[in-house]
Scaffold this active site. Structure first.
Site, short mmCIF file in Angstrom:
data_model
loop_
_atom_site.label_atom_id
_atom_site.label_comp_id
_atom_site.label_asym_id
_atom_site.label_seq_id
_atom_site.Cartn_x
_atom_site.Cartn_y
_atom_site.Cartn_z
N ASP A 1 -1.71 -2.34 -11.95
CA ASP A 1 -0.85 -2.11 -13.07
C ASP A 1 -0.78 -3.58 -14.07
O ASP A 1 -0.06 -4.46 -13.48
CB ASP A 1 0.67 -1.71 -12.46
CG ASP A 1 1.31 -1.45 -13.74
OD1 ASP A 1 1.04 -1.32 -14.77
OD2 ASP A 1 2.61 -1.54 -13.50
N ASP B 1 6.16 -1.88 -10.53
CA ASP B 1 4.78 -2.39 -11.09
C ASP B 1 3.71 -2.26 -9.67
O ASP B 1 2.80 -1.71 -9.65
CB ASP B 1 4.50 -3.72 -11.40
CG ASP B 1 5.31 -3.86 -12.54
OD1 ASP B 1 5.06 -4.01 -13.63
OD2 ASP B 1 6.59 -4.19 -12.35
N GLU C 1 -4.39 1.07 -14.70
CA GLU C 1 -3.79 1.75 -15.46
C GLU C 1 -4.05 1.45 -16.91
O GLU C 1 -3.90 0.47 -17.34
CB GLU C 1 -2.12 1.87 -15.31
CG GLU C 1 -1.43 2.82 -16.32
CD GLU C 1 0.08 2.84 -15.86
OE1 GLU C 1 0.62 3.88 -15.33
OE2 GLU C 1 0.77 1.70 -16.03
#
Length: 167
Positions: free
Chosen positions: A7, A140, A67
């Site tokens: 992330d 996260d 992501e």
């Protein structure tokens, strides 16, 4: 197969390594790389790059999944996070790793079965899939693990699809 989910961020980079053996997913290591606010951006980017490079060298993933970035407000934050994502991708590609990218909706669909699922639902499913005692923090980290799980599911699906197409 070992998958690294990321992330991306400039202040916090969530990461999660999982192993996939058949349909079984096992957490290997997860956490975050954090940079100090008010540090020059180029130093923060170097810290992120060096941190992820060390993790890749230590845990030796076969694939990296990110992501996909989505911003609708703060352009300054978007630029910094985009630069961080760039150094993260660079680190992965320099190590010869295949890179995949998933939108937040794709990750939610793969994890919860609903593309508009709430963050808490995704976190609970990450905990369940990986048989964790508690939801990883900060958010996260749970997001990075969700991306890794999404890639594990997508990789399996794509492998089966390729087998069918070759027949």
């Amino acid at each position: 197969m070992r998958i690294l989910g990321i992330d991306p961020g400039i202040a916090i980079v969530g990461f999660g390594f999982i192993d996939k053996h058949g349909s079984k997913l096992t957490p290997v290591q997860y956490g975050c790389i954090q940079t100090e606010a008010h540090t020059p951006e180029e130093e923060r980017l170097l810290y992120v790059y060096e941190g992820i490079t060390q993790l890749i060298d230590q845990y030796k993933p076969d694939a990296v999944a990110f992501e996909k970035l989505f911003f609708n407000r703060n352009v300054t934050t978007a630029m910094s996070v985009s630069q961080a994502r760039g150094v993260l991708v660079l680190a992965a590609v320099q190590k010869g790793l295949q890179v995949a990218e998933y939108t937040p909706m794709q990750v939610k669909q793969a994890i919860v079965g609903y593309g508009k699922a709430e963050k808490r639902q995704v976190q609970e499913m990450v905990k369940m899939y990986l048989r964790l005692q508690k939801i990883p923090k900060p958010d996260d980290v749970a997001d990075a693990l969700a991306v890794a799980i999404c890639h594990a599911h997508s990789y399996t699906l794509n492998s089966k699809l390729n087998e069918v197409l070759k027949s």
